[in-house]
Design a protein around this motif. Structure first.
Motif, PDB file in Angstrom:
ATOM      1  N   ASP A 279     -19.345  12.274 -21.247  1.00 21.79           N
ATOM      2  CA  ASP A 279     -20.558  11.846 -20.905  1.00 21.79           C
ATOM      3  C   ASP A 279     -21.372  10.939 -22.039  1.00 21.79           C
ATOM      4  O   ASP A 279     -22.396  10.610 -22.134  1.00 21.79           O
ATOM      5  CB  ASP A 279     -21.360  12.990 -20.528  1.00 21.79           C
ATOM      6  CG  ASP A 279     -22.827  12.407 -20.155  1.00 21.79           C
ATOM      7  OD1 ASP A 279     -22.834  11.568 -19.203  1.00 21.79           O
ATOM      8  OD2 ASP A 279     -23.796  13.254 -20.442  1.00 21.79           O
TER       9      ASP A 279
ATOM     10  N   CYS B 281     -22.172  11.747 -25.215  1.00 20.81           N
ATOM     11  CA  CYS B 281     -23.540  12.499 -25.643  1.00 20.81           C
ATOM     12  C   CYS B 281     -23.417  12.549 -27.275  1.00 20.81           C
ATOM     13  O   CYS B 281     -24.627  12.774 -27.734  1.00 20.81           O
ATOM     14  CB  CYS B 281     -23.748  13.795 -24.911  1.00 20.81           C
ATOM     15  SG  CYS B 281     -22.469  15.017 -25.671  1.00 20.81           S
TER      16      CYS B 281
ATOM     17  N   ALA C  54     -22.548  15.064 -29.201  1.00 17.60           N
ATOM     18  CA  ALA C  54     -22.498  16.239 -29.710  1.00 17.60           C
ATOM     19  C   ALA C  54     -21.104  16.628 -30.482  1.00 17.60           C
ATOM     20  O   ALA C  54     -21.137  17.037 -31.786  1.00 17.60           O
ATOM     21  CB  ALA C  54     -22.464  17.391 -28.690  1.00 17.60           C
TER      22      ALA C  54
ATOM     23  N   PRO D  58     -20.100  20.144 -24.240  1.00 17.28           N
ATOM     24  CA  PRO D  58     -20.628  20.956 -23.315  1.00 17.28           C
ATOM     25  C   PRO D  58     -19.689  21.297 -21.728  1.00 17.28           C
ATOM     26  O   PRO D  58     -19.981  22.042 -21.057  1.00 17.28           O
ATOM     27  CB  PRO D  58     -21.947  20.358 -23.059  1.00 17.28           C
ATOM     28  CG  PRO D  58     -22.488  19.308 -23.892  1.00 17.28           C
ATOM     29  CD  PRO D  58     -21.049  18.990 -24.806  1.00 17.28           C
TER      30      PRO D  58
ATOM     31  N   ARG E 155     -31.388  12.245 -22.160  1.00 18.05           N
ATOM     32  CA  ARG E 155     -30.513  13.405 -22.664  1.00 18.05           C
ATOM     33  C   ARG E 155     -31.707  14.402 -23.121  1.00 18.05           C
ATOM     34  O   ARG E 155     -31.643  14.694 -24.341  1.00 18.05           O
ATOM     35  CB  ARG E 155     -29.564  13.305 -23.758  1.00 18.05           C
ATOM     36  CG  ARG E 155     -28.585  12.208 -23.384  1.00 18.05           C
ATOM     37  CD  ARG E 155     -27.357  11.895 -24.283  1.00 18.05           C
ATOM     38  NE  ARG E 155     -26.736  11.177 -24.022  1.00 18.05           N
ATOM     39  CZ  ARG E 155     -25.471  11.030 -23.190  1.00 18.05           C
ATOM     40  NH1 ARG E 155     -25.389  12.070 -22.336  1.00 18.05           N
ATOM     41  NH2 ARG E 155     -24.753   9.700 -22.778  1.00 18.05           N
TER      42      ARG E 155
ATOM     43  N   GLY F 260     -25.756  21.418 -25.294  1.00 15.19           N
ATOM     44  CA  GLY F 260     -26.490  21.396 -23.876  1.00 15.19           C
ATOM     45  C   GLY F 260     -26.257  20.728 -22.663  1.00 15.19           C
ATOM     46  O   GLY F 260     -25.161  19.640 -22.867  1.00 15.19           O
TER      47      GLY F 260
ATOM     48  N   THR G 230     -27.037  14.293 -14.040  1.00 15.39           N
ATOM     49  CA  THR G 230     -26.301  15.384 -14.816  1.00 15.39           C
ATOM     50  C   THR G 230     -25.989  14.630 -16.104  1.00 15.39           C
ATOM     51  O   THR G 230     -25.549  13.595 -16.336  1.00 15.39           O
ATOM     52  CB  THR G 230     -24.903  15.595 -14.338  1.00 15.39           C
ATOM     53  OG1 THR G 230     -25.014  15.703 -12.723  1.00 15.39           O
ATOM     54  CG2 THR G 230     -23.987  16.702 -15.014  1.00 15.39           C
ATOM     55  N   VAL G 231     -26.680  15.340 -17.315  1.00 11.30           N
ATOM     56  CA  VAL G 231     -26.342  14.938 -18.708  1.00 11.30           C
ATOM     57  C   VAL G 231     -25.981  16.229 -19.451  1.00 11.30           C
ATOM     58  O   VAL G 231     -26.152  17.128 -19.483  1.00 11.30           O
ATOM     59  CB  VAL G 231     -27.557  14.297 -19.248  1.00 11.30           C
ATOM     60  CG1 VAL G 231     -27.895  12.967 -18.548  1.00 11.30           C
ATOM     61  CG2 VAL G 231     -28.903  15.243 -19.054  1.00 11.30           C
ATOM     62  N   CYS G 232     -25.268  15.584 -20.563  1.00 11.36           N
ATOM     63  CA  CYS G 232     -24.604  16.496 -21.789  1.00 11.36           C
ATOM     64  C   CYS G 232     -25.652  16.078 -22.761  1.00 11.36           C
ATOM     65  O   CYS G 232     -26.359  14.981 -22.859  1.00 11.36           O
ATOM     66  CB  CYS G 232     -23.557  16.076 -22.174  1.00 11.36           C
ATOM     67  SG  CYS G 232     -22.250  16.452 -20.904  1.00 11.36           S
ATOM     68  N   GLY G 233     -25.707  16.917 -24.031  1.00 12.47           N
ATOM     69  CA  GLY G 233     -26.323  16.608 -25.055  1.00 12.47           C
ATOM     70  C   GLY G 233     -26.129  17.434 -26.110  1.00 12.47           C
ATOM     71  O   GLY G 233     -25.902  18.889 -25.729  1.00 12.47           O
ATOM     72  N   GLY G 234     -26.266  17.285 -27.238  1.00 12.92           N
ATOM     73  CA  GLY G 234     -26.139  18.226 -28.355  1.00 12.92           C
ATOM     74  C   GLY G 234     -27.491  18.019 -29.025  1.00 12.92           C
ATOM     75  O   GLY G 234     -28.251  17.087 -28.969  1.00 12.92           O
TER      76      GLY G 234
END
Ligand SMILES: Cc1cc2nc3c(=O)[nH]c(=O)nc-3n(C[C@H](O)[C@H](O)[C@H](O)COP(=O)(O)OP(=O)(O)OC[C@H]3O[C@@H](n4cnc5c(N)ncnc54)[C@H](O)[C@@H]3O)c2cc1C
Ligand code: SF4
Ligand code: SF4
Lengths: 60, 393
Positions: free
Chosen positions: A10, A12, A14, A49, B45, B178, B253-257
């Motif tokens: 995705d 993101c 992380a 995640p 996000r 996340g 739908t999302v991911c995240g840190g």
């Protein structure tokens, strides 16, 4: 070696944040790992995640 | 057209980057902001919650930014006991960050900042120990832009600091993994934010339900990096959603840190400032980083313009920024960080006990002082701190 599951990421970031050697390159919709720099610590796989990154090691 | 040099180059077009650009431009220096994605403000996000005071301090709020207005919150313990309390000294919002982030960038551009999207920064120009600009790929072409000050606002995935030798890598225990859905077809109160705490819901984090109007809600989870290997955030959230909202559809739908660390001790190098998530400027208990990132940008922009005018770009001169951050929220966040470490010791049993005790107080008496005086609770001071932190007061 960390294997990136195709078409799952995705983007993101992380994993980038926890990588101790800064060997993950992340663009808008593109992720790659510089395996020559990677130290196989698996932290990226552990923080992701959605389990995009899979540590795969040969038992030798 | 993109020029080959600016006084300030900002990397990243989130709230901290746009605030940096706006304030620097207001200070009369030339500014360029580079965002790797094709769009400012997207993908989102974020749970999108923000307190009124944390927002109003910097910009006059606009109704179009808000999906919901909040006046209360609830916290649910592992045994299902929910405590609801009203915000007393502040109110809150759920933003539409797509609209909000866009507008912040627009405000920066109105002050003269030039904004470029699809501009991916992949390195720094460093000369004589000074950061003197960035290397980027703009629409597939390699370029260099020189700058007197580079502001790294490149979010949780920040690398700008690392390239200059600042250790920004996050420890697993200080990182939340996340995952969030925006759900349609959920029937929830529109003025309340809900949190679910404890190991069964989200080890070392929490599940949130934030209303967005029209039966839409951000439903997300943060799990501490300590546990995220065994406890997949996605699987935990799927279980939660299946139980609570079996009728819902998934719109996003999302991911995240989420960096839940203390703010960086030294977020500067000669010619470089880190702001927002890149500088670990996030409330370490709630994971809220919009308003503190804006604060970081607000300070970084002003400091940059001022020091460029005085031609003082060395690390020592830039400590003005570090000190200002410390005064504005850094000191408080370091305290909150200690609270986070204490909370992480709580068992589900502890959380149940606390919820049960607070629940016995009538709602109108569930003020902080009152909760404080119920010294019955196991760790009263800590509970106050936790609630204060969540309520943003
Ligand atoms: C799931 C989740 C829920 C959250 N919920 C909340 C909440 O409810 N309330 C709250 O206050 N906070 C919340 N946060 C935290 C909040 O989203 C962040 O703290 C905030 O977005 C930080 O702003 P920023 O400007 O520092 O970074 P970002 O908003 O992340 O912006 C950084 C930008 O930099 C760009 N970038 C990165 N690298 C480069 C590069 N090399 N070149 C060019 N551009 C680059 C990125 O594309 C991005 O647009 C949440 C976070 C997550 C992950
Ligand atoms: S943490 Fe996972 S989803 Fe996020 S960028 Fe890394 S691999 Fe992709
Ligand atoms: S295994 Fe460790 S070193 Fe390799 S990419 Fe992942 S985090 Fe980085």
């Amino acid at each position: 070696m960390i294997v990136i599951t195709p078409n799952k990421c995705d983007f993101c970031g992380a994993c980038v944040a926890v990588c101790p050697v800064d060997c993950i390159d992340l663009k808008e919709a593109d992720i790659s790992i510089r395996h020559d720099v990677c130290i196989d610590c698996d932290l990226c796989a552990n923080i992701c995640p959605i389990e995009v990154l899979e540590p795969i090691y040969d038992e030798k | 057209m993109m020029k080959s040099s600016y006084d300030v180059v900002v990397v990243g077009g989130g709230p901290s980057g746009s605030m940096s650009a706006k304030l620097a431009a207001e200070g009369g220096v030339s500014v360029c902001l580079l965002e790797k994605d094709r769009d400012i403000g997207y993908p989102v996000r974020c749970g999108e919650a923000i307190g009124d005071s944390g927002l109003r301090k910097f910009v006059e709020p606009k109704e179009s930014w808000f999906a919901a207005h909040l006046n209360s919150f609830s916290m649910t313990a592992p045994n299902g006991t929910s405590i609801t309390a009203d915000f007393t000294s502040d109110k809150g919002y759920i933003l539409n960050r797509r609209v909000f982030d866009y507008d912040l960038a627009r405000l920066a551009s109105e002050k003269g900042a030039e904004i470029f999207t699809r501009a991916y920064v992949y390195g720094l120009i460093i000369e004589d120990g000074f950061v003197r600009g960035v290397k980027l790929e703009y629409l597939g072409e390699k370029k260099e832009i020189r700058a007197k000050i580079v502001i790294g606002a490149d979010g949780v995935e920040s690398r700008v600091g690392r390239w200059a030798g600042i250790r920004t890598q996050l420890k697993m225990k200080d990182m939340e993994s996340g995952f969030q859905y925006t759900l349609a077809n959920v029937n929830i109160p529109q003025n309340r934010m809900d949190f679910f705490v404890g190991k069964t819901y989200a080890p070392g984090g929490y599940v949130w339900i934030f209303p967005k109007g029209d039966g839409i809600a951000n439903v997300g989870i943060g799990v501490s990096g300590t546990y995220s290997k065994e406890k997949s955030p996605r699987k935990l959230l799927d279980k939660f959603v299946k139980e609570k909202f079996p009728e819902a559809s998934l719109l996003t739908t999302v991911c995240g840190g989420i960096p839940c660390d203390k703010p960086l001790k030294k977020p500067v190098k000669s010619g470089l400032i880190l702001v927002g998530d890149a500088g670990h400027q996030v409330n370490p208990v709630t994971g809220g980083g919009i308003s503190s990132g804006m604060t970081g940008g607000w300070i970084a922009g002003q400091v940059s313009a001022d020091l460029i005018r005085k031609n003082k770009l060395d690390e020592k001169s830039l400590t003005v920024y570090t000190e200002w951050i410390h005064k504005e929220f850094g000191k408080n966040y370091s305290r909150v960080y200690n609270i986070k470490n204490a909370i992480s010791q709580f068992t589900d049993e502890d959380l149940n006990n606390i919820a049960d005790k607070v629940k016995k107080l009538p709602r109108e008496k569930r003020t902080l002082t009152r909760i404080f005086s119920t010294a019955l609770i196991k760790k009263p001071l800590l509970v106050i701190d936790v609630i204060k932190v969540f309520a943003g007061i």
